[in-house]
Write a protein that holds these residues in place. Structure first.
Motif, PDB file in Angstrom:
ATOM      1  N   VAL A 179      -3.248  21.479  27.192  1.00 47.98           N
ATOM      2  CA  VAL A 179      -1.875  20.689  26.831  1.00 47.98           C
ATOM      3  C   VAL A 179      -0.542  20.474  27.331  1.00 47.98           C
ATOM      4  N   PHE A 180      -0.460  21.668  28.263  1.00 52.11           N
ATOM      5  CA  PHE A 180       0.807  21.781  28.819  1.00 52.11           C
ATOM      6  C   PHE A 180       0.608  22.446  30.482  1.00 52.11           C
ATOM      7  N   GLU A 181       1.051  21.707  31.373  1.00 49.51           N
ATOM      8  CA  GLU A 181       0.656  22.283  32.972  1.00 49.51           C
ATOM      9  C   GLU A 181       2.020  21.651  33.906  1.00 49.51           C
ATOM     10  N   GLU A 182       2.500  22.795  34.354  1.00 55.27           N
ATOM     11  CA  GLU A 182       3.719  22.421  35.159  1.00 55.27           C
ATOM     12  C   GLU A 182       3.740  23.448  36.095  1.00 55.27           C
ATOM     13  N   TYR A 183       3.982  22.972  37.346  1.00 55.03           N
ATOM     14  CA  TYR A 183       4.144  23.723  38.389  1.00 55.03           C
ATOM     15  C   TYR A 183       5.660  23.571  39.184  1.00 55.03           C
ATOM     16  N   PHE A 184       6.029  24.436  39.936  1.00 52.42           N
ATOM     17  CA  PHE A 184       7.237  24.762  40.437  1.00 52.42           C
ATOM     18  C   PHE A 184       6.976  25.044  42.128  1.00 52.42           C
ATOM     19  N   TYR A 185       8.323  24.858  42.837  1.00 50.71           N
ATOM     20  CA  TYR A 185       8.469  25.217  43.991  1.00 50.71           C
ATOM     21  C   TYR A 185       7.424  24.357  44.982  1.00 50.71           C
ATOM     22  N   GLU A 186       6.512  25.210  45.901  1.00 53.96           N
ATOM     23  CA  GLU A 186       5.634  24.679  46.610  1.00 53.96           C
ATOM     24  C   GLU A 186       4.137  24.467  45.927  1.00 53.96           C
ATOM     25  N   TYR A 187       4.352  24.967  44.806  1.00 49.22           N
ATOM     26  CA  TYR A 187       2.916  25.202  43.880  1.00 49.22           C
ATOM     27  C   TYR A 187       2.592  23.836  43.471  1.00 49.22           C
ATOM     28  N   ASN A 188       1.125  23.706  43.188  1.00 47.58           N
ATOM     29  CA  ASN A 188       0.724  22.620  42.617  1.00 47.58           C
ATOM     30  C   ASN A 188      -0.822  23.120  42.108  1.00 47.58           C
ATOM     31  N   LYS A 189      -1.575  22.348  41.188  1.00 46.69           N
ATOM     32  CA  LYS A 189      -2.720  22.915  40.708  1.00 46.69           C
ATOM     33  C   LYS A 189      -3.937  23.101  41.589  1.00 46.69           C
TER      34      LYS A 189
END
Length: 464
Positions: A179-189
């Motif tokens: 229900v919650f998915e957040e990425y920061f800087y150069e990161y992604n899923k």
């Protein structure tokens, strides 16, 4: 006498203040040091200048380590050791550290802006339901849970503004749905992240699977029986009695304790040795097997090698054919070579955050994934049961049994965790998984505080 004391005191104060001031450098000056350099064990590292905090960073694989300016061309690493850059014709050509010299290999390297900033400058957070992919994770809307969106909004603000630095991802699975998915800087899923010591919990899972399949008879088998080709030092009856269970609970009795600087089983020394199994099992005994819990990376490393011997295949291949196959984990990196070639990668596994969450969900569901019993329920229960106490924290089978206090309410979770802020938490009572990844290596991670302040308080409201 007074007329002499006051000026002297003033001068001493000025000197003390001056001596405590850090050597100042500009961002443009720091860029002189950027590049790819030689490193130990025939490896390389990158030196990057951060425009955000005007500091240098040594980047080894994916890990960043702060270098603080001390004087011209001299920096202090995070252990307060000197790193001195060398110049030829006034141009940086290499560096020296701990008596070793390393050359600059390539000056032409570009570091993307997003590696320094959690989000773009004009970013404004708006909640979005995670997208449904073909990775086996169901997604849902946070509005259908008891989680507090206001608190999560505040959490996002503090991660983005740097109050909580170097947080790379935050994921929440509630009631079986992401229900919650957040990425920061150069990161992604899709980007793989190092797990550091959270890898230990995967070794535990693979041990359980090997036992379930009859490849290892039981957790009570003796460790030395798997290594007949070795001759070990400090051999005695206690060492001969060490079992697989003792490795899983960090109760081997070997002189290996990360919290004891006088311990012979120093992790850095092990990392630079040619055979980590030999190094670990050569150590003298300081306790009986099953005695004091002592955090020792040599224990799970040895367990990994036992799995390889029992299954007759490399540990990552066994994971690929069993645990990872069942969870639908296809994208991973795991170079399990317990020798000096892994001195900077630590035999760790690299996964994306969603696959980390799957692992937590597997344990929350008592070893079942998509209707299949991947790990026996009994193994999950034993792993989540107090077996020992390590560094003052209850400990299962290479899982931490921790609790966090929120306004007087105690929340008990089971955690796979690693240096830098890697956390896979299983919250059984809340039917929830939280995953946080980060880059706060060898420093205090904000991961637990984030969970404590912005995720768990939602459940205080539901308490009767």
């Amino acid at each position: 006498m007074k007329k002499y004391h006051l000026p002297l005191l003033f001068l001493l104060t000025i000197y003390a203040t001056y001596s405590q001031q850090k050597f100042k450098t500009t961002y443009e000056q720091l860029k002189e040091y950027e590049g790819i350099y030689e490193y130990t064990n025939k490896g390389t590292l990158k030196i990057a200048a951060s425009p955000k905090d005007t500091l240098l960073y040594a980047i080894i694989n994916e890990s960043r380590y702060k270098l603080t300016p001390s004087e011209k061309d001299v920096f202090l690493n995070m252990s307060k050791e000197k790193v001195t850059f060398v110049r030829k014709a006034n141009v940086v050509s290499g560096y020296s550290s701990d008596g070793n010299n390393f050359n600059l290999i390539n000056k032409k390297i570009v570091f993307p802006r997003e590696m320094w900033y959690a989000k773009p400058k004009d970013y404004k957070y708006v909640y979005q339901q995670p997208k449904q992919d073909l990775d086996g994770i169901l997604t849902g809307n946070i509005d259908k849970t008891s989680l507090d969106k206001t608190l999560l909004n505040e959490m996002m603000q503090k991660i983005v503004d740097g109050t909580y630095p170097n947080v790379h991802s935050v994921l929440i699975i509630k009631d079986g749905k992401l229900v919650f998915e957040e990425y920061f800087y150069e990161y992604n899923k899709g980007k793989l992240h190092e797990l550091r010591s959270a890898t230990k919990s995967f070794v535990s899972a693979l041990t359980g699977i090997a036992i379930d399949k009859g490849l290892i008879k039981s957790k009570d088998e003796t460790v030395l029986s798997f290594f007949p080709e070795y001759t070990f030092k400090n051999l005695n009856e206690d060492k001969r009695a060490i079992t697989i269970k003792n490795l899983l609970t960090n109760q081997s009795g070997l002189d290996c304790d990360v919290s004891n600087p006088k311990s012979e089983g120093n992790e850095t020394t092990m990392n630079n040795s040619q055979d980590w199994i030999q190094f670990t099992l050569d150590l003298p005994m300081v306790d009986v097997p099953g005695g004091k819990g002592m955090y020792c990376s040599g224990n799970p490393i040895t367990m990994g090698r036992i799995i390889e011997k029992a299954t007759k295949m490399p540990l990552p291949e066994f994971a690929k054919q069993t645990l990872f196959k069942d969870l639908g984990i296809k994208n991973f990196t795991w170079n399990f070579k317990p020798d000096a070639s892994s001195a900077e990668t630590f035999c760790q596994v690299y996964l994306n955050s969603r696959d980390m969450a799957k692992f937590g969900l597997l344990y929350l569901n008592k070893g079942i994934w998509n209707g299949k019993q991947v790990i026996s329920k009994e193994w999950v229960n034993e792993s989540f049961t107090k077996q020992s106490v390590v560094q003052g924290v209850n400990y299962g089978f290479l899982w931490w049994l921790k609790y966090l206090m929120v306004d007087g309410v105690k929340y008990t979770g089971k955690a796979a965790q690693g240096n830098g802020g890697q956390k896979i938490y299983v919250w059984e009572e809340q039917n929830m998984i939280t995953v946080i990844t980060g880059g706060n290596y060898n420093s205090q991670s904000p991961s637990d505080e984030i969970i404590q302040k912005y995720i768990l308080p939602s459940f205080n409201k539901t308490k009767i």
